[in-house]
Write a protein that holds these residues in place. Structure first.
Motif, PDB file in Angstrom:
ATOM      1  N   PHE A 150      11.095 -10.076   6.111  1.00 49.41           N
ATOM      2  CA  PHE A 150      12.145 -10.230   5.096  1.00 49.41           C
ATOM      3  C   PHE A 150      11.537 -10.448   3.717  1.00 49.41           C
ATOM      4  CE2 PHE A 150      15.843 -11.009   7.959  1.00 49.41           C
ATOM      5  CZ  PHE A 150      15.148 -10.973   9.161  1.00 49.41           C
ATOM      6  N   CYS A 151      12.282 -10.083   2.670  1.00 47.66           N
ATOM      7  CA  CYS A 151      11.901 -10.371   1.285  1.00 47.66           C
ATOM      8  C   CYS A 151      13.124 -10.939   0.571  1.00 47.66           C
ATOM      9  CB  CYS A 151      11.539  -9.093   0.521  1.00 47.66           C
ATOM     10  SG  CYS A 151       9.975  -8.317   0.922  1.00 47.66           S
ATOM     11  N   THR A 152      12.906 -11.693  -0.483  1.00 51.10           N
ATOM     12  CA  THR A 152      14.012 -11.933  -1.414  1.00 51.10           C
ATOM     13  C   THR A 152      14.122 -10.687  -2.299  1.00 51.10           C
ATOM     14  OG1 THR A 152      12.635 -12.851  -3.147  1.00 51.10           O
ATOM     15  CG2 THR A 152      13.476 -14.408  -1.484  1.00 51.10           C
ATOM     16  N   ALA A 153      15.254 -10.578  -2.990  1.00 55.32           N
ATOM     17  CA  ALA A 153      15.445  -9.428  -3.891  1.00 55.32           C
ATOM     18  C   ALA A 153      14.344  -9.391  -4.950  1.00 55.32           C
ATOM     19  CB  ALA A 153      16.823  -9.505  -4.542  1.00 55.32           C
ATOM     20  N   GLU A 154      13.994 -10.592  -5.465  1.00 53.35           N
ATOM     21  CA  GLU A 154      12.971 -10.656  -6.527  1.00 53.35           C
ATOM     22  C   GLU A 154      11.609 -10.229  -5.971  1.00 53.35           C
ATOM     23  OE1 GLU A 154      15.155 -13.024  -5.817  1.00 53.35           O
ATOM     24  OE2 GLU A 154      16.392 -12.966  -7.613  1.00 53.35           O
ATOM     25  N   GLU A 155      11.303 -10.692  -4.760  1.00 53.74           N
ATOM     26  CA  GLU A 155       9.995 -10.350  -4.184  1.00 53.74           C
ATOM     27  C   GLU A 155       9.884  -8.841  -3.948  1.00 53.74           C
ATOM     28  OE1 GLU A 155       9.293 -11.913  -0.270  1.00 53.74           O
ATOM     29  OE2 GLU A 155       7.253 -11.109  -0.185  1.00 53.74           O
ATOM     30  N   PHE A 156      10.919  -8.253  -3.369  1.00 54.36           N
ATOM     31  CA  PHE A 156      10.859  -6.815  -3.080  1.00 54.36           C
ATOM     32  C   PHE A 156      10.705  -6.026  -4.386  1.00 54.36           C
ATOM     33  CE2 PHE A 156      13.022  -2.958  -0.963  1.00 54.36           C
ATOM     34  CZ  PHE A 156      11.870  -2.618  -0.266  1.00 54.36           C
ATOM     35  N   GLU A 157      11.414  -6.495  -5.408  1.00 57.96           N
ATOM     36  CA  GLU A 157      11.321  -5.809  -6.709  1.00 57.96           C
ATOM     37  C   GLU A 157       9.911  -5.932  -7.302  1.00 57.96           C
ATOM     38  OE1 GLU A 157      14.871  -5.979  -9.116  1.00 57.96           O
ATOM     39  OE2 GLU A 157      13.670  -5.912 -10.936  1.00 57.96           O
ATOM     40  N   LEU A 158       9.248  -7.051  -7.016  1.00 53.35           N
ATOM     41  CA  LEU A 158       7.864  -7.207  -7.510  1.00 53.35           C
ATOM     42  C   LEU A 158       6.961  -6.120  -6.938  1.00 53.35           C
ATOM     43  CD1 LEU A 158       6.854 -10.982  -7.328  1.00 53.35           C
ATOM     44  CD2 LEU A 158       7.172  -9.555  -9.360  1.00 53.35           C
ATOM     45  N   VAL A 165       7.795  -3.202  -5.844  1.00 46.47           N
ATOM     46  CA  VAL A 165       8.199  -1.923  -6.443  1.00 46.47           C
ATOM     47  C   VAL A 165       7.628  -1.808  -7.858  1.00 46.47           C
ATOM     48  CG1 VAL A 165      10.217  -0.647  -7.294  1.00 46.47           C
ATOM     49  CG2 VAL A 165      10.298  -1.722  -5.022  1.00 46.47           C
ATOM     50  N   SER A 166       7.762  -2.880  -8.630  1.00 43.48           N
ATOM     51  CA  SER A 166       7.323  -2.847 -10.035  1.00 43.48           C
ATOM     52  C   SER A 166       5.805  -2.779 -10.151  1.00 43.48           C
ATOM     53  CB  SER A 166       7.803  -4.091 -10.778  1.00 43.48           C
ATOM     54  OG  SER A 166       9.186  -4.210 -10.683  1.00 43.48           O
ATOM     55  N   TYR A 167       5.105  -3.634  -9.401  1.00 39.50           N
ATOM     56  CA  TYR A 167       3.642  -3.636  -9.501  1.00 39.50           C
ATOM     57  C   TYR A 167       3.044  -2.333  -8.989  1.00 39.50           C
ATOM     58  CZ  TYR A 167       2.904  -8.334 -11.279  1.00 39.50           C
ATOM     59  OH  TYR A 167       2.863  -9.441 -12.087  1.00 39.50           O
ATOM     60  N   ALA A 168       3.784  -1.631  -8.121  1.00 37.34           N
ATOM     61  CA  ALA A 168       3.291  -0.320  -7.659  1.00 37.34           C
ATOM     62  C   ALA A 168       3.451   0.733  -8.760  1.00 37.34           C
ATOM     63  CB  ALA A 168       4.042   0.113  -6.404  1.00 37.34           C
ATOM     64  N   GLY A 169       4.168   0.393  -9.833  1.00 35.42           N
ATOM     65  CA  GLY A 169       4.261   1.310 -10.969  1.00 35.42           C
ATOM     66  C   GLY A 169       5.643   1.883 -11.218  1.00 35.42           C
ATOM     67  N   LEU A 183       0.842  -1.209   0.000  1.00 36.90           N
ATOM     68  CA  LEU A 183       0.000   0.000   0.000  1.00 36.90           C
ATOM     69  C   LEU A 183       0.871   1.252   0.000  1.00 36.90           C
ATOM     70  CD1 LEU A 183      -2.845  -0.989   2.511  1.00 36.90           C
ATOM     71  CD2 LEU A 183      -3.057  -0.652   0.039  1.00 36.90           C
ATOM     72  N   TYR A 184       1.916   1.248   0.842  1.00 42.40           N
ATOM     73  CA  TYR A 184       2.823   2.409   0.873  1.00 42.40           C
ATOM     74  C   TYR A 184       3.566   2.559  -0.457  1.00 42.40           C
ATOM     75  CZ  TYR A 184       2.477   3.561   5.885  1.00 42.40           C
ATOM     76  OH  TYR A 184       2.050   3.981   7.113  1.00 42.40           O
ATOM     77  N   MET A 185       3.953   1.437  -1.050  1.00 41.59           N
ATOM     78  CA  MET A 185       4.681   1.515  -2.316  1.00 41.59           C
ATOM     79  C   MET A 185       3.779   2.166  -3.379  1.00 41.59           C
ATOM     80  SD  MET A 185       7.834   0.553  -2.558  1.00 41.59           S
ATOM     81  CE  MET A 185       8.383  -0.957  -1.810  1.00 41.59           C
ATOM     82  N   GLN A 186       2.497   1.801  -3.381  1.00 47.23           N
ATOM     83  CA  GLN A 186       1.556   2.415  -4.337  1.00 47.23           C
ATOM     84  C   GLN A 186       1.400   3.909  -4.064  1.00 47.23           C
ATOM     85  OE1 GLN A 186      -1.730  -0.398  -3.530  1.00 47.23           O
ATOM     86  NE2 GLN A 186      -1.782  -0.727  -5.725  1.00 47.23           N
ATOM     87  N   GLU A 187       1.362   4.242  -2.767  1.00 47.98           N
ATOM     88  CA  GLU A 187       1.232   5.653  -2.411  1.00 47.98           C
ATOM     89  C   GLU A 187       2.477   6.440  -2.811  1.00 47.98           C
ATOM     90  OE1 GLU A 187      -1.737   6.635  -2.165  1.00 47.98           O
ATOM     91  OE2 GLU A 187      -1.647   7.568  -0.184  1.00 47.98           O
ATOM     92  N   LEU A 188       3.644   5.822  -2.644  1.00 48.18           N
ATOM     93  CA  LEU A 188       4.872   6.495  -3.094  1.00 48.18           C
ATOM     94  C   LEU A 188       4.785   6.765  -4.587  1.00 48.18           C
ATOM     95  CD1 LEU A 188       7.649   4.589  -1.076  1.00 48.18           C
ATOM     96  CD2 LEU A 188       6.890   6.950  -0.744  1.00 48.18           C
ATOM     97  N   ASN A 189       4.254   5.781  -5.312  1.00 50.60           N
ATOM     98  CA  ASN A 189       4.144   5.960  -6.757  1.00 50.60           C
ATOM     99  C   ASN A 189       3.171   7.088  -7.117  1.00 50.60           C
ATOM    100  OD1 ASN A 189       2.834   4.906  -9.626  1.00 50.60           O
ATOM    101  ND2 ASN A 189       5.052   4.712  -9.423  1.00 50.60           N
TER     102      ASN A 189
END
Ligand SMILES: C[S@@+](CC[C@H](N)C(=O)[O-])C[C@H]1O[C@@H](n2cnc3c(N)ncnc32)[C@H](O)[C@@H]1O
Length: 307
Positions: free
Chosen positions: A191-199, A201-205, A137-143
């Motif tokens: 915790f996240c894996t690098a791929e998960e965290f990037e997901l 970030v990416s899906y938030a736009g 939710l925060y990632m979307q708001e940042l976007n």
């Protein structure tokens, strides 16, 4: 009392200036928090190329450990946080700065900030303390609030790195010994894996520009709606600043040792001797006061802190 919400938990962590400092960098001293703040601010500045024209946002600003050092270098700095106690101390610590605004958050939303109103946003040591739903939710708001062409720098714990895994392994251990009739600590380390965290970030736009994950942390720099020339400029900037952005192997090694000290696997004196063998390495200057502070809090178990 059981802490049921993020707000309750972090307000209780920030019930005094000393405990608030301890909650953000593990130390108990204003001098140390200014030192770690300068170090982290340099990392953020390197990642986001922060300059005098930038409107900067910190999500989870705590006591302004980083903001106090960055605000004098940008046009405006906005700090948002779920804890009013943290924000109150941040306000005191940054009282002399006239380009600073604070907002206390009520939920996982940046509703008080307008669309496209921020040039660069960052969040350090915050996403690792919340559930993935809130993270996203925060990632979307940042976007939403970052303007096209702007960028974010975000980090969390790295499950897929051996040192991150070593830290995570303590979470089930602690839980196995806990009263499982209670819900888990709302602000526990996640915790996240690098791929998960990037997901997220990416899906938030956002468009990921760099994913540093050779340490206990995953650190991502990502842009919003970049024109080709903007993308090229960001990639070139990041390439030139890799070493200043990513945690170094020595930092990661000291992090791993500190975790082993914390969980009783390594005597603190051994870690202190190692730190002292490192001479004037910046990482040693960061971890020495942290270890001594940890030691003073555990002197009943570890014995007196060496003078
Ligand atoms: C470990 S401190 C880091 C503070 C600061 N970023 C720094 O590096 O010094 C974590 C901060 O995140 C804030 N925080 C935790 N959960 C949050 C949430 N769900 N929403 C907003 N802020 C949160 C806490 O109140 C606290 O100030």
């Amino acid at each position: 009392m059981e802490n049921k919400t993020y707000k309750d938990f972090w307000n209780s962590q920030a019930s005094s200036p000393e405990s608030a400092i301890s909650a953000v960098d593990g130390s108990q001293s204003e001098d140390v928090v200014q030192h770690t703040g300068r170090w982290s601010a340099e990392q953020v500045r390197a990642a986001l190329d922060i300059g005098p024209d930038d409107r900067v946002l910190e999500l989870g600003c705590g006591i302004g450990r980083i903001g106090r050092e960055l605000a004098p270098r940008c046009r405006s700095w906005t700090g948002v946080d779920i804890s009013e106690n943290m924000i109150a101390y941040a306000g005191q610590r940054m009282a002399g700065l006239d380009n600073v605004t604070f907002h206390q958050l009520q939920r996982s939303s940046l509703e008080m900030l307008e669309d496209d109103s921020i040039d660069k946003a960052y969040s350090i040591a915050v996403f690792c303390h919340m559930d993935k739903e809130d993270l996203y939710l925060y990632m979307q708001e940042l976007n939403r609030v970052v303007r096209p062409g702007g960028a974010i720098f975000v980090e969390t714990w790295n499950l897929a790195h051996p040192i991150g895994w070593r830290r995570w392994a303590y979470e089930p251990l602690v839980w196995s010994r806990a009263d499982q009739g209670q819900r888990k600590d709302v602000a526990r380390n996640q915790f996240c894996t690098a791929e998960e965290f990037e997901l997220y970030v990416s899906y938030a736009g956002f468009e990921p520009l760099a994913n540093f994950n050779e340490s206990q942390s995953v650190q991502i720099v990502a842009g919003k709606a970049l024109e080709p020339a903007q993308r090229a400029a960001w990639l070139s900037h990041i390439e030139k600043n890799r070493e200043a952005i990513a945690y170094s192997p020595l930092y990661a090694e000291l992090f791993a040792q500190s975790v082993d000290v914390l969980f009783g696997k390594l005597p603190p004196g051994d870690m202190l001797a190692y730190i002292d063998s490192l001479g004037d390495a910046e990482e040693a200057a960061l971890y020495r006061p942290y270890l001594l502070s940890l030691w003073s809090k555990n002197a009943n178990i570890w014995g007196p802190v060496p003078t």
